[in-house]
Design a protein around this motif. Sequence first.
Motif, short mmCIF file in Angstrom:
data_model
loop_
_atom_site.label_atom_id
_atom_site.label_comp_id
_atom_site.label_asym_id
_atom_site.label_seq_id
_atom_site.Cartn_x
_atom_site.Cartn_y
_atom_site.Cartn_z
N GLY A 268 0.83 -1.20 0.00
CA GLY A 268 0.00 0.00 0.00
C GLY A 268 0.86 1.24 0.00
O GLY A 268 1.98 1.24 0.53
N ALA A 269 0.37 2.29 -0.63
CA ALA A 269 1.04 3.59 -0.66
C ALA A 269 0.04 4.60 -1.21
O ALA A 269 -0.84 4.24 -2.01
CB ALA A 269 2.30 3.56 -1.53
N PRO A 270 0.16 5.86 -0.81
CA PRO A 270 -0.78 6.86 -1.31
C PRO A 270 -0.49 7.25 -2.76
O PRO A 270 0.66 7.31 -3.19
CB PRO A 270 -0.54 8.05 -0.38
N ASP A 271 -1.56 7.47 -3.50
CA ASP A 271 -1.48 8.05 -4.85
C ASP A 271 -0.67 7.22 -5.83
O ASP A 271 0.05 7.75 -6.67
CB ASP A 271 -0.89 9.47 -4.79
N ILE A 272 -0.78 5.89 -5.75
CA ILE A 272 -0.09 5.00 -6.69
C ILE A 272 -1.12 4.08 -7.35
O ILE A 272 -1.92 3.44 -6.67
CB ILE A 272 0.98 4.15 -6.00
N ILE A 273 -1.07 4.00 -8.67
CA ILE A 273 -1.86 3.04 -9.43
C ILE A 273 -0.93 1.92 -9.88
O ILE A 273 0.10 2.18 -10.52
CB ILE A 273 -2.50 3.69 -10.68
N GLY A 274 -1.24 0.69 -9.55
CA GLY A 274 -0.42 -0.44 -9.96
C GLY A 274 -0.62 -0.78 -11.43
O GLY A 274 -1.75 -0.72 -11.94
N TYR A 275 0.47 -1.11 -12.12
CA TYR A 275 0.44 -1.53 -13.51
C TYR A 275 1.06 -2.91 -13.63
O TYR A 275 2.17 -3.14 -13.14
CB TYR A 275 1.22 -0.56 -14.41
N ALA A 276 0.34 -3.84 -14.25
CA ALA A 276 0.84 -5.21 -14.43
C ALA A 276 0.85 -5.56 -15.91
O ALA A 276 -0.12 -5.28 -16.62
CB ALA A 276 -0.02 -6.21 -13.67
N ASP A 277 1.94 -6.15 -16.39
CA ASP A 277 2.11 -6.44 -17.81
C ASP A 277 1.93 -5.16 -18.64
O ASP A 277 1.46 -5.21 -19.79
CB ASP A 277 1.11 -7.51 -18.28
N GLY A 278 2.24 -4.01 -18.05
CA GLY A 278 2.07 -2.73 -18.73
C GLY A 278 0.65 -2.22 -18.75
O GLY A 278 0.39 -1.16 -19.34
N GLU A 279 -0.28 -2.93 -18.10
CA GLU A 279 -1.69 -2.55 -18.12
C GLU A 279 -2.11 -2.02 -16.76
O GLU A 279 -1.67 -2.49 -15.71
CB GLU A 279 -2.56 -3.77 -18.47
N ARG A 280 -2.98 -1.02 -16.79
CA ARG A 280 -3.49 -0.40 -15.55
C ARG A 280 -4.33 -1.42 -14.77
O ARG A 280 -5.25 -2.03 -15.33
CB ARG A 280 -4.34 0.81 -15.91
N VAL A 281 -4.02 -1.60 -13.50
CA VAL A 281 -4.76 -2.56 -12.68
C VAL A 281 -5.69 -1.85 -11.71
O VAL A 281 -6.91 -1.86 -11.87
CB VAL A 281 -3.79 -3.51 -11.93
N ALA A 282 -5.13 -1.22 -10.69
CA ALA A 282 -5.95 -0.55 -9.68
C ALA A 282 -5.05 0.23 -8.74
O ALA A 282 -3.83 0.01 -8.69
CB ALA A 282 -6.78 -1.56 -8.88
N ALA A 283 -5.67 1.13 -7.99
CA ALA A 283 -4.93 1.87 -6.97
C ALA A 283 -4.52 0.95 -5.83
O ALA A 283 -5.23 -0.01 -5.50
CB ALA A 283 -5.79 3.01 -6.44
N LEU A 284 -3.35 1.22 -5.26
CA LEU A 284 -2.96 0.51 -4.06
C LEU A 284 -3.91 0.90 -2.93
O LEU A 284 -4.46 2.01 -2.96
CB LEU A 284 -1.52 0.88 -3.68
N PRO A 285 -4.19 0.03 -1.95
CA PRO A 285 -3.47 -1.21 -1.64
C PRO A 285 -3.91 -2.39 -2.51
O PRO A 285 -5.04 -2.45 -3.00
CB PRO A 285 -3.86 -1.46 -0.18
N LEU A 286 -2.96 -3.34 -2.66
CA LEU A 286 -3.19 -4.56 -3.42
C LEU A 286 -2.65 -5.74 -2.64
O LEU A 286 -1.68 -5.62 -1.90
CB LEU A 286 -2.48 -4.50 -4.78
#
Length: 299
Positions: A268-286
């Motif tokens: 988890g971290a503020p203001d970060i969107i996770g990207y997997a395989d170069g694709e947008r996934v979701a905002a943290l936390p994950l």
Amino acid sequence: MTSDDIAVLANPRAGRGRHRGLLPGVLERLGASGRSVRLLSADSAEDAEKACHRAVAEGIGALVAVGGDGTVHRAVQAVAGSRVGFGVVPAGTGNDFAAGTGVPADPMTAATAIAHAVRDGHATPVDLARVTTGQGDVRWYGAVLAAGFDAIVNERANRMRWPRGPRRYDLAIVLEMARLRPRRYRLELDGVDRSFTGVLVAVGNCRSYGGGMLICPDADPTDGLLDVVVAAPLGRGAMVRLKPRLRRGTHVTDPRVGSYRAREIRIGAPDIIGYADGERVAALPLVISCEPGAVRLLR
């Protein structure tokens, strides 16, 4: 479709279109398996993913992704955890999942190998990473999830309308480098607190992302674990010097870079969107977990 069919998801824009003329030959090679080959129709990434889910629900024998990591990402959402064989014909700008799992780099060679695997009934179990978002949604990925500076750059580039092509990503790097600041990450690895302050976080099922950058150089997609690479606060100059080392995987020898392995990662971290395989996934936390043998790879 029947259990003998091979469904093919092809992205004609993959690799900036340079492999567009290969598709007829790829379909012909796949047909050498003796199975019926059908091309899935889709006008968008979302449509492509839905088409893959429908094909799997209809009972296909195999799903083949022709394209880069984005195409693979859409396809694995449908085959993850199923008995449907999965083939990859690498034809994208970045083919990191294919490279990390031993798929032949030449598209026609890869298609021939898939046909042989289908004909012989042979598939190799390969791990996938399973992501659970804060809203409880589940996504899968095959290569690497970025949740640090690279993810921030991706998010910036996706918001930009100009320039087109790779120059947009280059400009996004310059713009975000000017705003570079460390963030406080909540990081838990198999229940152990590894929280830290830094600028880089990557969770790899495979070794590379971004078309060959060895961010997690020791990752093995068959070991039942995910590799986690983090970096402490770095200045702009240090970040610039670190990038060439990513191509060789030598960045992990830097004392400011840490490497771990775990079955389950909570981040988890503020203001970060996770990207997997170069694709947008979701905002943290994950929550990211390794699912051993989640896909039956045809190669």
